[in-house]
Structures are given as structure tokens and as C-alpha cells.
Design an enzyme around this catalytic site. Structure first.
Site, PDB file in Angstrom:
ATOM      1  CD  GLU A  13     -14.503   5.135   0.179  1.00  0.00           C
ATOM      2  OE1 GLU A  13     -15.031   4.879   1.225  1.00  0.00           O
ATOM      3  OE2 GLU A  13     -14.017   6.296   0.114  1.00  0.00           O
TER       4      GLU A  13
ATOM      5  CE1 TYR B  35      -9.288  -8.001   0.581  1.00  0.00           C
ATOM      6  CE2 TYR B  35      -7.761  -7.096   2.553  1.00  0.00           C
ATOM      7  CZ  TYR B  35      -8.487  -6.844   1.218  1.00  0.00           C
ATOM      8  OH  TYR B  35      -8.010  -5.910   0.467  1.00  0.00           O
TER       9      TYR B  35
ATOM     10  CG  HIS C 217      -2.050  -0.896   1.089  1.00  0.00           C
ATOM     11  ND1 HIS C 217      -3.266  -0.954   2.045  1.00  0.00           N
ATOM     12  CD2 HIS C 217      -2.282  -2.003   0.264  1.00  0.00           C
ATOM     13  CE1 HIS C 217      -4.136  -1.784   1.627  1.00  0.00           C
ATOM     14  NE2 HIS C 217      -3.432  -2.636   0.662  1.00  0.00           N
TER      15      HIS C 217
ATOM     16  CE1 TYR D 154     -13.311  13.214   0.145  1.00  0.00           C
ATOM     17  CE2 TYR D 154     -11.379  13.953   1.291  1.00  0.00           C
ATOM     18  CZ  TYR D 154     -12.370  14.069   0.463  1.00  0.00           C
ATOM     19  OH  TYR D 154     -12.315  15.446  -0.251  1.00  0.00           O
TER      20      TYR D 154
END
Length: 378
Positions: free
Chosen positions: A251, A272, A158, A261
Site C-alpha cells: 500500500e 502466503y 518486521h 489504516y
């Protein structure tokens, strides 16, 4: 002997027919129908394992990052010829790392700057960095590191990361590094954020959290998971972003300064292992709702608004690559709201990693595996 010759000719004839039929099937498989227009795919280049970043230079050539190979390629879109650029900074090429986004400055003809995001570090700790450099022949020169994300972390996940330049400011995304998802809600780090700096790396004094104690001054917005799409709406100059959800809840967001957000406090997906994220809530006061979300996940990557006339019916639409559901997502947006969605190339079966509008007015996609393809009307 005559019989053997005839058998050979028959076999050769049948083989030729099979080959022609195979070619015909291949060609027809690259023609597609959609709600508005019919179109075809043309292969521009191949042998690029993961074409993560893709941008056009003013001369029509393309810069492409080959993520796992940690390469930047200079691609001639007419001939398909590729050159691996020399002089690029060393990257950390594990997990989600490697060579990531690439972007020429809007005033490239005047200043020659190219921006390049990538993972740096080693198997112990790594992070995201952004460099700028100039292209000289087949080499990058005058390289400057203008940003390094903090903290470094020991898992290669990420990193984000996408970039846009607007009015002399560089905006870019950074992921939450997966294990550190709660960091997306705190201001003392760069994780799960959109950042804004000057195009030379300086920090603007009017960034929303500059005066906040212990806050990283580059932060523009917070509460993001792993944003791998960032683009400008050319008519409004607004910044649009998309980010991966966990299991569901990808999103699309309209990004404004100082706003939160929500991740991981609110989410339209689940974890998961099918358990809730946090308290399992989707709304909370003071946190923004997405303009659009996808459940199940499409695994979005890359995005662009189409503004040209080669596909008049698509003018103004937002295009997003989908990896998990292997298609090109088309969104019709009116007054900041998504009013229609279409899924193109569903039968093609490729993970679409990046989509860009070309300087020739056509759309281009990069697919894992990996090819660069041009989309043209039939």
C-alpha cells in the site's frame, strides 16, 4: 616461429575485441529509456551488502546504513571513499534487524543532530530503538536513546522502520513483528504504528491518543503492517507512507493523525499460503483505503518525492524502490491521487532498497548486493 608469433597476435587482437565488446555491452546496459526521459546509472560506491538507510549531509557527503553489518558509513559521493563510523550503538543484527534508517536533522547546520534507527536486543527478545547523536570526525558522539518500542519480541521480523522530521517533530514507523499482526489494531503497544515525538524524544500533548486509557502516547496512526517507506510531500508538507502487504496488497498511504489504516482487518492481498487475511475483506467503515496498492506485490522499500530540475518531467513524482519486482516505481500524483505509474530499471535486475534525492538534484538508489548508484539524464 613466424607462424606462432602471428597466431599469438591474432589471439591477442580477438581477445581485445571481446573485451571491448564486453565493456560496450556493460556500458549500454547502464543506459535506460523511460516514458519521459532517457537516463544512465553511475556507480558511486559498492561493497555495501544492504544499504537500508541513506541521507545527505549539507556538505554533500552521504550517510549510509549497512544493515546486516550493523554499520553506519560516511560516503564521499565524488570519490566513492567510505569510512565506517565509530561509536555507534550496538545493534541486533539478525533477520530484519540491524542498522536501519538514518536522518540528519533539517537544522543540522545549527544543531548537528543525526537520527539513527536500529534493532536492539538478542536472540531471546528484540525491538526497535531510535538514537540521536552528533558526528565528530569519523565518530558518533553525545548519543542519546530517545525511543524504545514495546513490546520486545522473540522473532527478528518486521521492525519498519523509516523516519522524517517535520516542524520539530520526529515521525517514524514500526512494523507489526509478523506474528503479532493483531497488535496493529490495539493502542497498548507500538506495533504496526506510525509514531510522533518531539525531536528530543518528548511526547507531544496533542498526539491523538494521549488521553486514551492504556494507549501508547507516541501513536500517530495505526493499522500498518511493515512500513519501510516514509517521506514528506515538500509542497504540501503531507506525510506519505508505503507498507508491505502479505501476498499482494502493498500500500501507499497518506498519513493523518488518529486514522486507522486497516491491517490486518482489511487488506488487498492474501496470506502466503493463499488463504484470506482475517475475513478476507478489503473495506470496512472507519478504516482508510490506500491511495494506491500493488497486486502482485512489488516489495516496496524507500521512497522520495522528486522536486528538482535535473529531470523536469519527473518534478513532483513519487519514487519507490521495489525489491521483489526489482525496479524503481514512479508514481504521478494529482490532487492526492495516483494517475499514472511507470516501472523504471526493470531490466537492471537489482533489489532497490532505498531511493533519495541528492543535494545535487539527481536521484540516488541503493541496491542489495550492494551498490549506491546515481541516476543522471543522458
Amino acid at each position: 616461429m613466424k607462424y606462432k608469433q602471428q597466431s599469438f597476435l591474432t589471439i591477442a587482437f580477438v581477445g581485445t575485441l571481446l573485451l571491448l565488446n564486453s565493456c560496450a555491452d556493460t556500458n549500454s546496459a547502464w543506459n535506460f529509456e523511460s516514458e519521459e526521459v532517457n537516463f544512465k546509472l553511475e556507480k558511486v560506491a559498492d561493497s555495501i551488502r544492504v544499504p537500508f538507510g541513506m541521507s545527505f549531509l549539507p556538505n554533500g557527503k552521504m550517510l549510509v546504513t549497512n544493515r546486516f553489518a550493523c554499520q553506519i558509513l560516511l560516503l564521499d559521493i565524488d570519490s566513492g571513499e567510505k569510512k565506517v563510523l565509530k561509536g555507534i550503538p550496538e545493534s541486533y543484527c539478525k533477520g530484519d534487524g540491524g542498522a536501519l534508517d538514518i536522518l540528519p536533522h533539517p537544522d543540522y547546520n545549527q544543531n548537528g543532530w543525526i537520527y539513527f534507527s536500529h534493532a536492539i536486543g538478542d536472540s531471546i527478545n528484540s525491538t526497535l530503538a531510535i538514537e540521536r547523536a552528533k558526528l565528530k570526525g569519523d565518530s558518533l558522539v553525545n548519543t542519546e536513546r530517545i525511543f524504545t518500542a514495546h513490546p520486545f519480541y522473540n522473532r527478528a521480523t518486521h521492525y519498519g522502520s523509516r523516519m522524517v522530521i517535520r516542524d520539530g517533530y520526529l515521525f517514524f514507523t514500526m512494523g507489526d513483528r509478523y506474528d503479532l499482526k493483531d497488535s496493529a489494531q490495539t493502542l497498548n503497544n507500538h506495533l504496526g504504528k506510525v509514531m510522533r515525538i518531539f525531536d528530543d524524544g518528548r511526547i507531544p500533548k496533542d498526539n491523538p491518543f494521549v488521553a486514551s486509557e492504556n494507549a501508547k502516547p507516541e501513536i500517530w496512526s495505526l493499522g500498518h503492517r511493515n512500513p519501510q517507506g516514509l517521506t514528506l510531500q515538500p509542497k504540501t508538507n503531507e506525510i506519505w507512507l508505503h507498507e508491505h502487504g502479505p501476498k499482494g496488497g502493498d500500500e501507499v498511504n497518506l498519513i493523518k493523525p488518529g486514522l486507522n489504516y486497516g491491517w490486518p482487518v482489511i487488506c488487498h492481498g492474501i496470506d502466503y499460503d493463499d488463504t484470506p487475511i482475517g475475513e478476507g475483506i478489503t473495506h470496512k467503515e472507519g478504516m482508510e483505503q490506500p491511495v494506491h496498492f500493488y497486486t502482485p506485490s512489488i516489495a516496496p522499500s524507500g521512497m522520495t518525492f522528486y522536486t528538482e530540475t535535473k529531470f523536469k518531467a519527473w518534478n513532483g513524482n513519487l519514487f519507490i524502490g521495489a525489491m521483489a519486482l526489482t525496479h524503481l516505481n514512479r508514481l504521478v500524483i494529482e490532487k492526492g491521487k495516483v494517475v499514472h505509474e511507470e516501472r523504471l530499471l526493470e531490466g537492471f535486475g537489482k533489489r532497490i532498497r532505498v531511493v533519495k534525492q541528492g543535494s545535487d538534484g539527481f536521484l540516488y538508489i541503493g541496491v542489495d548486493g550492494g551498490m549506491i548508484l546515481r541516476i543522471k539524464p543522458l
